[in-house]
Scaffold this active site. Structure first.
Site, PDB file in Angstrom:
ATOM      1  N   LEU A 143       0.937  -1.163  -0.006  1.00 19.40           N
ATOM      2  CA  LEU A 143      -0.138   0.077  -0.111  1.00 19.40           C
ATOM      3  C   LEU A 143       0.842   1.249  -0.031  1.00 19.40           C
ATOM      4  O   LEU A 143       1.849   1.280   0.775  1.00 19.40           O
ATOM      5  CB  LEU A 143      -0.918  -0.026   1.332  1.00 19.40           C
TER       6      LEU A 143
ATOM      7  N   TYR B 270      12.018  10.858  -9.859  1.00 15.45           N
ATOM      8  CA  TYR B 270      11.920  12.507  -9.441  1.00 15.45           C
ATOM      9  C   TYR B 270      13.019  12.659  -8.438  1.00 15.45           C
ATOM     10  O   TYR B 270      12.996  12.076  -7.059  1.00 15.45           O
ATOM     11  CB  TYR B 270      10.585  12.753  -9.078  1.00 15.45           C
TER      12      TYR B 270
ATOM     13  N   GLY C 225      14.787  14.835  -5.511  1.00 15.56           N
ATOM     14  CA  GLY C 225      14.396  15.806  -4.830  1.00 15.56           C
ATOM     15  C   GLY C 225      15.279  15.944  -3.276  1.00 15.56           C
ATOM     16  O   GLY C 225      16.465  15.419  -3.253  1.00 15.56           O
TER      17      GLY C 225
ATOM     18  N   CYS D 228       7.796   3.421   5.840  1.00 17.04           N
ATOM     19  CA  CYS D 228       8.404   2.070   4.950  1.00 17.04           C
ATOM     20  C   CYS D 228       9.705   2.376   4.559  1.00 17.04           C
ATOM     21  O   CYS D 228      10.757   1.559   4.960  1.00 17.04           O
ATOM     22  CB  CYS D 228       7.300   1.982   3.915  1.00 17.04           C
TER      23      CYS D 228
END
Length: 446
Positions: A156, A257, A259, A266
């Protein structure tokens, strides 16, 4: 089917709610009685899009209920999910005390065969430990009852957890018990109507699959941040590089990406746990150690640039901070880059005026009342009398600001963008000094 889930955090609450929404009768168990009372009254302990309405609907129709009584939970169903936390221990390994406590509770109260499902993220070999503990408790009870232990890791994403649960990419089942596999297939049948998403394997492979998946994604992020740092020094633009490599279907655009580092519940924990697992068997996992080192270093990039621009001593300076959660669409601040940024700014003597669409209460809970922290009601309010703007989270409503108003409000027309939200040429046309991540032009100004 009847299902019991121990734990009402992200995994337990989302899984239980989605199973209930498919028609199963789900009982969620938690030792926190106040939390259970709140859930019964529709008060959700986490922010997750779409979850609150689903919980309320399924409680109202009787598909979902909550209890603090473990014995009641064990008696409710044959299927017993363990979905409690596995926080990192001092050495980075996953702490299994909560998982084993639930296993002991199930074994102590069970009066019939149980399928015990490890949903928590646990190290390879945990199913064996759970099985041994349950056998030990049953033997002490002189009980002949049978049981199965299944590994069923979750995949998830915070901020998209409900959709991930309802429309899973895959459902991994680790078991060699024909009965347990049959039970799990029946349980997940509503999620498999379009095509079979279930992958059945041995328990240890299932346990490793979860860690391998998260560590692969963390590796992609750290790799791109490494390339971003290299691009800056070579005068290249990492955003152009991202487009160039992402177009290769073997690489793809997901998780490339650049950053100011990854965070959350997690990736940091799972990378550390797998490193510890490798170390425990005498294997030096050089890649995973590099992934973690790069990420920790990356979280300091923004503060380094602030101090390069304004000087090491930031006494008397105030910074607007947009974004506190580790990613958009969640209020989770565990291992969030914004925390590293704020704490470093405070250490250097600066004040922070922060805004986040969802994580303000969590920030207040973590840091309490501080003279050097002001939590603002809007992103515009955070800018007032600030020397510069720092962006740590890529929330959608940060993507198209009024640059004219922003420039008039800030004391200095300076933006430190940790998520590469803006086109450097556009921002500079408005008269800003713009520091991004891995964009060749941005390094010419510092």
């Amino acid at each position: 089917m009847k299902v019991t889930i121990f734990g009402t955090g992200y995994v337990g609450l989302v899984t239980g709610t989605c199973l209930a929404d498919m028609g199963h009768h789900v009982m969620c168990v938690d030792i926190d009685e106040q939390k259970i009372t709140n859930l019964r009254n529709g008060v959700i302990p986490i922010y997750e899009p779409g979850l609150e309405s689903l919980v309320k609907t399924n409680v109202a129709n009787g598909q979902l209920c909550f209890t603090a009584n473990a014995e009641e939970g064990v008696a409710h169903a044959e299927i017993q999910f363990i979905a409690v936390g596995t926080p990192p221990d001092e050495d980075g390994s996953a702490d299994l005390k909560y998982v084993l406590a639930v296993a002991r509770s199930i074994a102590s109260h069970m009066q019939s065969h149980k399928v015990i499902v490890n949903k928590s993220t646990v190290p390879v070999g945990t199913a064996d430990k759970v099985s041994a503990l349950v056998s030990q408790v049953l033997a002490a009870r002189s009980s002949p009852l049978g049981f199965d232990v299944v590994s069923n890791p979750e995949f998830l994403k915070e901020g998209a957890a409900v959709n991930d649960c309802m429309k899973p990419d895959r459902i991994v089942i680790g078991s060699q018990s024909a009965h347990a596999i049959s039970v799990m297939k029946e349980l997940y049948a509503p999620f498999n109507r379009n095509h079979d998403r279930m992958i059945v394997m041995d328990v240890r492979s299932s346990e490793l699959t979860k860690y391998a998946a998260n560590c692969m994604l963390a590796t992609k992020i750290s790799f791109m941040n490494e390339m971003a740092n290299l691009a800056e020094r070579l005068g290249a633009d990492i955003e152009q590089v991202r487009l160039g490599i992402g177009s290769d279907p073997r690489i793809g655009y997901h998780f490339i990406y650049p950053g100011c580092g990854y965070g959350g519940s997690c990736f940091p924990k799972d990378v550390q746990a797998l490193i510890q697992t490798a170390d425990s068997i005498g294997f030096d996992s050089a890649i995973l150690k590099a992934v973690e080192t790069i990420n920790e270093r990356q979280k300091s990039v923004l503060v380094n640039r602030v101090q390069q621009h304004f000087g090491a001593d930031l006494q008397g300076k105030t910074f607007a901070l947009w974004g506190l959660s580790f990613k958009p669409n969640t209020d989770d601040m565990r291992e969030a880059p914004a925390r590293v940024v704020m704490e470093a700014l405070w250490l250097a003597g600066a004040k922070v005026q922060a805004f986040d669409p969802e994580a303000m209460e969590e920030t207040q809970r973590i840091y309490g009342q501080r003279a050097d922290l002001v939590l603002c009601g809007t992103k515009e309010a955070a800018l007032k009398d600030a020397d510069a703007l720092i962006i740590c989270t890529e929330w959608k409503n940060f993507r198209a600001p009024d640059f004219d108003s922003l420039k008039q409000t800030l004391r200095h027309a300076v933006i430190f963008d940790g998520r590469n939200l803006y086109d450097p040429d556009v921002v500079r046309r408005y008269g800003f000094t713009y520091y991004a991540i891995g964009r060749g032009d941005s390094i010419k100004t510092y």
